[in-house]
Write a protein that holds these residues in place. Structure first.
Motif, PDB file in Angstrom:
ATOM      1  N   ASP A  56       0.845  -1.190   0.000  1.00  0.00           N
ATOM      2  CA  ASP A  56       0.000   0.000   0.000  1.00  0.00           C
ATOM      3  C   ASP A  56       0.882   1.242   0.000  1.00  0.00           C
ATOM      4  O   ASP A  56       1.753   1.388   0.856  1.00  0.00           O
ATOM      5  CB  ASP A  56      -0.888   0.036   1.259  1.00  0.00           C
ATOM      6  N   GLN A  57       0.650   2.109  -0.977  1.00  0.00           N
ATOM      7  CA  GLN A  57       1.359   3.396  -0.951  1.00  0.00           C
ATOM      8  C   GLN A  57       0.531   4.351  -0.103  1.00  0.00           C
ATOM      9  O   GLN A  57      -0.677   4.524  -0.323  1.00  0.00           O
ATOM     10  CB  GLN A  57       1.547   3.959  -2.350  1.00  0.00           C
ATOM     11  N   VAL A  58       1.178   4.956   0.891  1.00  0.00           N
ATOM     12  CA  VAL A  58       0.456   5.804   1.847  1.00  0.00           C
ATOM     13  C   VAL A  58       1.173   7.142   2.034  1.00  0.00           C
ATOM     14  O   VAL A  58       2.293   7.339   1.546  1.00  0.00           O
ATOM     15  CB  VAL A  58       0.324   5.094   3.228  1.00  0.00           C
ATOM     16  N   SER A  75      -1.243   3.200   9.183  1.00  0.00           N
ATOM     17  CA  SER A  75      -2.645   3.176   8.797  1.00  0.00           C
ATOM     18  C   SER A  75      -2.779   3.002   7.285  1.00  0.00           C
ATOM     19  O   SER A  75      -2.250   3.791   6.508  1.00  0.00           O
ATOM     20  CB  SER A  75      -3.325   4.477   9.224  1.00  0.00           C
ATOM     21  N   ALA A  76      -3.490   1.949   6.881  1.00  0.00           N
ATOM     22  CA  ALA A  76      -3.652   1.668   5.454  1.00  0.00           C
ATOM     23  C   ALA A  76      -5.041   2.041   4.949  1.00  0.00           C
ATOM     24  O   ALA A  76      -5.373   1.788   3.791  1.00  0.00           O
ATOM     25  CB  ALA A  76      -3.384   0.189   5.179  1.00  0.00           C
ATOM     26  N   SER A  77      -5.837   2.682   5.806  1.00  0.00           N
ATOM     27  CA  SER A  77      -7.238   2.949   5.428  1.00  0.00           C
ATOM     28  C   SER A  77      -7.369   4.031   4.364  1.00  0.00           C
ATOM     29  O   SER A  77      -8.378   4.095   3.664  1.00  0.00           O
ATOM     30  CB  SER A  77      -8.054   3.313   6.671  1.00  0.00           C
ATOM     31  N   ASN A  78      -6.363   4.898   4.245  1.00  0.00           N
ATOM     32  CA  ASN A  78      -6.413   5.946   3.214  1.00  0.00           C
ATOM     33  C   ASN A  78      -5.339   5.737   2.145  1.00  0.00           C
ATOM     34  O   ASN A  78      -4.790   6.696   1.600  1.00  0.00           O
ATOM     35  CB  ASN A  78      -6.223   7.323   3.852  1.00  0.00           C
ATOM     36  N   ALA A  79      -5.042   4.476   1.846  1.00  0.00           N
ATOM     37  CA  ALA A  79      -3.954   4.166   0.913  1.00  0.00           C
ATOM     38  C   ALA A  79      -4.185   4.794  -0.458  1.00  0.00           C
ATOM     39  O   ALA A  79      -5.299   4.809  -0.967  1.00  0.00           O
ATOM     40  CB  ALA A  79      -3.800   2.656   0.771  1.00  0.00           C
ATOM     41  N   CYS A 115       2.606  -2.633   4.506  1.00  0.00           N
ATOM     42  CA  CYS A 115       1.720  -3.774   4.281  1.00  0.00           C
ATOM     43  C   CYS A 115       0.421  -3.486   5.016  1.00  0.00           C
ATOM     44  O   CYS A 115       0.436  -3.067   6.175  1.00  0.00           O
ATOM     45  CB  CYS A 115       2.360  -5.065   4.793  1.00  0.00           C
ATOM     46  N   GLY A 116      -0.692  -3.710   4.339  1.00  0.00           N
ATOM     47  CA  GLY A 116      -1.993  -3.380   4.907  1.00  0.00           C
ATOM     48  C   GLY A 116      -2.572  -4.450   5.822  1.00  0.00           C
ATOM     49  O   GLY A 116      -3.610  -4.242   6.446  1.00  0.00           O
TER      50      GLY A 116
END
Ligand SMILES: [Cu+2]
Length: 181
Positions: free
Chosen positions: A68-70, A79-83, A106-107
């Motif tokens: 995941d790009q964040v 936090s991966a929720s806004n990836a 990693c999400g």
């Protein structure tokens, strides 16, 4: 006759593609370890210089991890929720197109805090402005009938200054001439 012009066009295309060619590096994240738990990826990035045009390849088991790009903030808080993007295909390749810092995590729950996070600082490639547009125009073969006027015999002290684009251009012109004969 139509075949000749097609070959000539191909030759010109070859010239352009070769003269603007620049090496880009593909980095395998974590090298042989790949994208996995318990790896210190800050050690992996240390000593590497990432420039625009380079690519990153993440290797992992499909479905077990994600890439995941964040944002920098989400990177810090895992936090991966806004990836910005996410992939779980098993092999993720990302082109580093901007001079910016890229953040990947990693999400899967718990993996980021277990080390699956990497920050990649990217600088602008120095080869992005190589050739002045006017000097790279190749001479058409028909105009090359008077070569003696352009060869100064006094300039033999620097034979090593023949550049790659020059050689490529010359080769292209010879190819064109062969095709046209
Ligand atoms: Cu994971």
């Amino acid at each position: 006759m139509a075949g000749y012009s097609a070959s000539a066009a191909l030759g010109v295309l070859l010239l352009f593609c070769c003269s603007t060619w620049a090496a880009a590096t593909d980095y395998t994240v974590g090298d042989s370890t790949g994208w996995a738990n318990g790896v210190d990826y800050s050690k992996w990035t240390t000593g590497k210089t990432f420039v625009t045009g380079d690519t990153l390849t993440f290797n992992y088991n499909a479905g077990i991890h994600t890439v995941d790009q964040v944002s920098a903030t989400d990177y810090s808080s895992c936090s991966a929720s806004n990836a910005l993007s996410t992939d779980s295909s098993g092999q993720t390749t990302v082109t580093l197109s901007k001079a910016d810092t890229y953040y990947f995590i990693c999400g899967v729950a718990g993996h980021c805090s277990n080390g699956m996070k990497v920050a990649v600082p990217v600088t602008a490639s120095s080869t992005s402005s190589p050739s002045p547009p006017s000097s790279s125009t190749p001479t058409p073969p028909s105009a090359g009938t008077t070569p003696s006027t352009t060869t100064p015999s006094t300039n033999k002290s620097s034979p090593r200054t023949v550049s790659l684009p020059y050689v490529v251009t010359l080769t292209g012109l010879m190819l064109l001439k062969l095709v046209l004969l």
